[in-house]
Scaffold this active site. Sequence first.
Site, PDB file in Angstrom:
ATOM      1  N   HIS A 144      41.408  18.985  29.508  1.00 14.46           N
ATOM      2  CA  HIS A 144      41.067  18.944  30.941  1.00 14.46           C
ATOM      3  C   HIS A 144      41.793  20.040  31.730  1.00 14.46           C
ATOM      4  CE1 HIS A 144      39.774  14.808  29.897  1.00 14.46           C
ATOM      5  NE2 HIS A 144      40.933  14.742  29.280  1.00 14.46           N
ATOM      6  N   SER A 265      41.011  47.453  40.483  1.00 14.83           N
ATOM      7  CA  SER A 265      40.196  47.145  41.649  1.00 14.83           C
ATOM      8  C   SER A 265      40.135  48.387  42.512  1.00 14.83           C
ATOM      9  CB  SER A 265      40.844  45.990  42.416  1.00 14.83           C
ATOM     10  OG  SER A 265      40.496  46.072  43.774  1.00 14.83           O
ATOM     11  N   LYS A 271      45.788  45.529  40.565  1.00 18.08           N
ATOM     12  CA  LYS A 271      44.964  44.652  39.739  1.00 18.08           C
ATOM     13  C   LYS A 271      44.513  45.255  38.415  1.00 18.08           C
ATOM     14  CE  LYS A 271      42.555  41.407  41.263  1.00 18.08           C
ATOM     15  NZ  LYS A 271      41.502  40.610  41.881  1.00 18.08           N
TER      16      LYS A 271
END
Length: 449
Positions: A144, A265, A271
């Site tokens: 989960h 980016s 990034k």
Amino acid sequence: MREVSSSYTVSLHYDRRLYRQDIAGSIAHAGMLAKQGIIAEEEAGEIIDGLAEIKAEIEEEKFQWRPELEDIHMNIENRLYEKIGDVAGKLHTARSRNDQVALDVRMFTKDAITEVVSALHDLRRSLVEKADANADVVMPGYTHVQRAQPVLFAHHMLAYFEMFGRDIERFRQAYDRADVMPLGSGALAGLPYPLDREFVARELGFSRISTNSMDAVSDRDFLLDYQSASAICIMHLSRMGEELVYWSSDEFGFIRLSEEYTTGSSIMPQKRNPDFAEIARGKTGRVYGHLIGLLTTLKGLPLTYNRDMQEDKEGFFDTHDTLLDTLNAFSGMVSGMSLNPDRMREAAQGSYVLATDIADYLVAKGMPFREAHGVVARLSDFAIEEGKSFHEIALDRYKKFSELFESDVLEISVDSSIAARDVPGGTSFSQVKRALADARAALEAENGQ
Ligand code: ARG
């Protein structure tokens, strides 16, 4: 005619890719016709030489493609006429485009599967190498997306090794179904000539011939086998891609992907976006789509050949290109990624992933597991409320939850948790070591095939 694009029925722009298979099939067919005395040896010789020249023209990009002739078969046949005149017409003795196209696509499928299996093999090798090189790295295993129990990173990698191993099996089964030679079926009913179908099969490397001419010209199950194996395989890749995406996030910080498989980016200089993994996840949609597309194309078709079946190729080729690129990208991503073992261990330690081990501890002291589960649930709630880890709780507090707790409960650790799972298939160091050895042996065996 109302406005319909003149290329509506044309398949040449994609079935050109079958030229090699088409020519090889024609050469084998012409050779067989001569061997059986259906055409003269010299005629077969002229046809075969002409076809070899056409192949060279295509490969040297000198071939004049003519879309108005619709498909690859007619383009090659027409060119053969230009080269050798009326003898070219003899090639189509005892053959229809219906069994011809079935042959070509089967041959292409077999080659495609060989490529995919080899790429899967490389990916499995990358996984084993990465696992091997990081054999002592621990991390949380999740259910989960919640930290559940500590596992070895190698164990996690070997889970994918298993999936891709099953994919190889599925592709091999698909290969076996494609490995049936349909020529000799004609348009649908077989042919009134003394053909040697087995000879053609041998010439073209098929292990057997089709047994029913009507089925042979209308069967595309082998493509569905290929497409469904591909859909399952890219589903595995997508699951892995998903993990690579979040493992490489700041929140997880487990891995760093190599620069080749990330892009910066345009606006945020810090990034390194995991584009390849994301695109792989995204491309899963089109591969599923091609499977459903072909199933849908085929579902209402009466026997035998119907022109609808021309729609079998574009999605198939796209699936093949997509899957092969994706497999290669994943081999590269796995090989090139670097781990942050401290961060991974911290994540395994810094939470309550040892709860099951504490319950198992009580079980070893005689408590039924269900009861132990309840005790540790209360203990965990307490620890979470207090903002303490299991190690920071004093023994007399433990004893308030159960008298069975002794000081050795504080010895339960990520490493002891992993070491304890020493059951075949488990994550203990010794089991994973054995699994790695088995995986290497399996790779060696695959290599020899
Ligand atoms: N381009 C066709 C296909 O891919 C070739 C077979 C055509 N046969 C026919 N009878 N029109 O299915």
